[in-house]
Design a protein around this motif. Structure first.
Motif, PDB file in Angstrom:
ATOM      1  N   ARG A   1      12.342  -0.203  11.372  1.00 12.97           N
ATOM      2  CA  ARG A   1      12.662   0.408  10.077  1.00 12.97           C
ATOM      3  C   ARG A   1      11.614  -0.073   9.079  1.00 12.97           C
ATOM      4  NH1 ARG A   1      18.997   0.231   9.213  1.00 12.97           N
ATOM      5  NH2 ARG A   1      18.413   1.937   7.870  1.00 12.97           N
ATOM      6  N   CYS A   2      10.981   0.867   8.397  1.00 12.87           N
ATOM      7  CA  CYS A   2       9.852   0.522   7.541  1.00 12.87           C
ATOM      8  C   CYS A   2      10.073   0.910   6.086  1.00 12.87           C
ATOM      9  CB  CYS A   2       8.585   1.218   8.029  1.00 12.87           C
ATOM     10  SG  CYS A   2       8.088   0.708   9.691  1.00 12.87           S
ATOM     11  N   GLU A   3       9.521   0.099   5.208  1.00 14.39           N
ATOM     12  CA  GLU A   3       9.437   0.395   3.782  1.00 14.39           C
ATOM     13  C   GLU A   3       8.043   0.990   3.570  1.00 14.39           C
ATOM     14  OE1 GLU A   3      12.168  -0.262   1.791  1.00 14.39           O
ATOM     15  OE2 GLU A   3      13.045  -0.857   3.698  1.00 14.39           O
ATOM     16  N   SER A   4       7.954   2.043   2.770  1.00 15.40           N
ATOM     17  CA  SER A   4       6.689   2.740   2.578  1.00 15.40           C
ATOM     18  C   SER A   4       6.404   2.945   1.099  1.00 15.40           C
ATOM     19  CB  SER A   4       6.736   4.116   3.255  1.00 15.40           C
ATOM     20  OG  SER A   4       7.115   3.994   4.600  1.00 15.40           O
ATOM     21  N   VAL A   5       5.117   3.094   0.777  1.00 14.78           N
ATOM     22  CA  VAL A   5       4.706   3.377  -0.595  1.00 14.78           C
ATOM     23  C   VAL A   5       3.627   4.445  -0.599  1.00 14.78           C
ATOM     24  CG1 VAL A   5       5.274   1.100  -1.532  1.00 14.78           C
ATOM     25  CG2 VAL A   5       3.019   1.502  -0.586  1.00 14.78           C
ATOM     26  N   LYS A   6       3.495   5.104  -1.762  1.00 16.04           N
ATOM     27  CA  LYS A   6       2.476   6.138  -1.946  1.00 16.04           C
ATOM     28  C   LYS A   6       2.136   6.181  -3.434  1.00 16.04           C
ATOM     29  CE  LYS A   6       3.577  10.649  -1.954  1.00 16.04           C
ATOM     30  NZ  LYS A   6       3.843  12.016  -1.484  1.00 16.04           N
ATOM     31  N   ILE A   7       0.853   6.120  -3.760  1.00 18.98           N
ATOM     32  CA  ILE A   7       0.423   6.229  -5.149  1.00 18.98           C
ATOM     33  C   ILE A   7       0.534   7.685  -5.593  1.00 18.98           C
ATOM     34  CG2 ILE A   7      -1.555   6.021  -6.715  1.00 18.98           C
ATOM     35  CD1 ILE A   7      -2.478   3.637  -5.030  1.00 18.98           C
ATOM     36  N   VAL A   8       1.114   7.902  -6.783  1.00 17.98           N
ATOM     37  CA  VAL A   8       1.288   9.265  -7.285  1.00 17.98           C
ATOM     38  C   VAL A   8       0.577   9.511  -8.615  1.00 17.98           C
ATOM     39  CG1 VAL A   8       3.424   9.726  -6.032  1.00 17.98           C
ATOM     40  CG2 VAL A   8       3.542   8.687  -8.294  1.00 17.98           C
ATOM     41  N   SER A   9       0.082   8.460  -9.277  1.00 17.57           N
ATOM     42  CA  SER A   9      -0.671   8.620 -10.516  1.00 17.57           C
ATOM     43  C   SER A   9      -1.380   7.311 -10.820  1.00 17.57           C
ATOM     44  CB  SER A   9       0.256   9.001 -11.678  1.00 17.57           C
ATOM     45  OG  SER A   9       0.898   7.851 -12.196  1.00 17.57           O
ATOM     46  N   PRO A  10      -2.167   7.269 -11.885  1.00 19.20           N
ATOM     47  CA  PRO A  10      -2.890   6.035 -12.195  1.00 19.20           C
ATOM     48  C   PRO A  10      -2.002   4.808 -12.443  1.00 19.20           C
ATOM     49  CG  PRO A  10      -3.880   7.857 -13.352  1.00 19.20           C
ATOM     50  CD  PRO A  10      -2.615   8.375 -12.721  1.00 19.20           C
ATOM     51  N   VAL A  11      -0.743   4.963 -12.825  1.00 16.98           N
ATOM     52  CA  VAL A  11       0.102   3.785 -13.052  1.00 16.98           C
ATOM     53  C   VAL A  11       1.451   3.854 -12.336  1.00 16.98           C
ATOM     54  CG1 VAL A  11      -0.925   3.128 -15.251  1.00 16.98           C
ATOM     55  CG2 VAL A  11       0.994   4.715 -15.225  1.00 16.98           C
ATOM     56  N   TYR A  12       1.668   4.843 -11.491  1.00 17.29           N
ATOM     57  CA  TYR A  12       2.945   4.980 -10.794  1.00 17.29           C
ATOM     58  C   TYR A  12       2.738   5.127  -9.295  1.00 17.29           C
ATOM     59  CZ  TYR A  12       5.167   5.828 -15.271  1.00 17.29           C
ATOM     60  OH  TYR A  12       5.638   5.695 -16.551  1.00 17.29           O
ATOM     61  N   PHE A  13       3.655   4.541  -8.531  1.00 17.93           N
ATOM     62  CA  PHE A  13       3.714   4.811  -7.104  1.00 17.93           C
ATOM     63  C   PHE A  13       5.156   4.951  -6.688  1.00 17.93           C
ATOM     64  CE2 PHE A  13       2.993   0.270  -7.773  1.00 17.93           C
ATOM     65  CZ  PHE A  13       3.946  -0.362  -7.002  1.00 17.93           C
ATOM     66  N   LEU A  14       5.362   5.661  -5.584  1.00 19.36           N
ATOM     67  CA  LEU A  14       6.700   5.860  -5.036  1.00 19.36           C
ATOM     68  C   LEU A  14       6.957   4.813  -3.968  1.00 19.36           C
ATOM     69  CD1 LEU A  14       6.940   9.725  -4.554  1.00 19.36           C
ATOM     70  CD2 LEU A  14       8.125   8.330  -6.245  1.00 19.36           C
ATOM     71  N   HIS A  15       8.183   4.354  -3.909  1.00 28.85           N
ATOM     72  CA  HIS A  15       8.615   3.420  -2.869  1.00 28.85           C
ATOM     73  C   HIS A  15       9.734   4.118  -2.108  1.00 28.85           C
ATOM     74  CE1 HIS A  15       9.155  -0.838  -1.459  1.00 28.85           C
ATOM     75  NE2 HIS A  15      10.201  -0.235  -0.944  1.00 28.85           N
ATOM     76  N   ARG A  16       9.646   4.095  -0.785  1.00 25.89           N
ATOM     77  CA  ARG A  16      10.657   4.733   0.068  1.00 25.89           C
ATOM     78  C   ARG A  16      11.238   3.685   1.002  1.00 25.89           C
ATOM     79  NH1 ARG A  16       8.418   9.462   3.667  1.00 25.89           N
ATOM     80  NH2 ARG A  16       7.320   7.714   4.589  1.00 25.89           N
ATOM     81  N   SER A  17      12.562   3.555   0.979  1.00 30.39           N
ATOM     82  CA  SER A  17      13.224   2.604   1.869  1.00 30.39           C
ATOM     83  C   SER A  17      13.370   3.215   3.254  1.00 30.39           C
ATOM     84  CB  SER A  17      14.600   2.219   1.325  1.00 30.39           C
ATOM     85  OG  SER A  17      15.501   3.295   1.491  1.00 30.39           O
ATOM     86  N   SER A  18      13.700   2.379   4.210  1.00 26.47           N
ATOM     87  CA  SER A  18      13.898   2.862   5.580  1.00 26.47           C
ATOM     88  C   SER A  18      15.073   3.826   5.670  1.00 26.47           C
ATOM     89  CB  SER A  18      14.096   1.688   6.535  1.00 26.47           C
ATOM     90  OG  SER A  18      15.172   0.883   6.107  1.00 26.47           O
ATOM     91  N   GLU A  19      16.001   3.769   4.693  1.00 29.62           N
ATOM     92  CA  GLU A  19      17.133   4.698   4.649  1.00 29.62           C
ATOM     93  C   GLU A  19      16.766   6.022   3.991  1.00 29.62           C
ATOM     94  OE1 GLU A  19      17.549   1.452   3.393  1.00 29.62           O
ATOM     95  OE2 GLU A  19      18.343   0.766   5.308  1.00 29.62           O
ATOM     96  N   GLY A  20      15.547   6.131   3.451  1.00 30.58           N
ATOM     97  CA  GLY A  20      15.109   7.359   2.811  1.00 30.58           C
ATOM     98  C   GLY A  20      15.279   7.377   1.304  1.00 30.58           C
TER      99      GLY A  20
END
Length: 106
Positions: free
Chosen positions: A43-62
């Motif tokens: 089960r993994c935690e994931s991240v993705k940059i979406v703008s110059p000062v924001y990123f999304l964090h996604r838990s293993s539960e979605g």
């Protein structure tokens, strides 16, 4: 209640756990696609940059939440799907949070 506590613990863990190795593609390095930052028992935690000062964090539960970076002060805070905002947290040296801050703030 347990889900909210888990989310908060995951956020703290996100900011304090040593950064795991990532795929060496340009998109992974720049985090423009989902990148696993920590995994436990498949089960993994994931991240993705979406703008110059924001990123999304996604838990293993979605679950998804936005993390805002304060580049000048070296801190981050989460904004959850219900609109609530966590308090600002200083990013510890050598943490996942520091690595994310470096990616977002460059």
């Amino acid at each position: 209640m347990r889900a909210l506590i888990l989310k908060k613990l995951l956020m703290i863990g996100f900011l304090s756990v040593a950064f795991m190795g990532i795929n060496r593609t340009a998109q992974a390095r720049n985090m423009t696609r989902w990148v696993d930052i920590s995994c436990d028992q498949g089960r993994c935690e994931s991240v993705k940059i979406v703008s110059p000062v924001y990123f999304l964090h996604r838990s293993s539960e979605g679950d998804l939440w936005t993390v805002e970076a304060d580049c000048e002060r070296g801190r981050t805070r989460a904004t959850y799907s219900d609109g609530t905002k966590a308090r600002w947290l200083l990013v510890p040296p050598g943490s996942v949070g520091e690595a994310m801050l470096e990616q977002v703030c460059r």
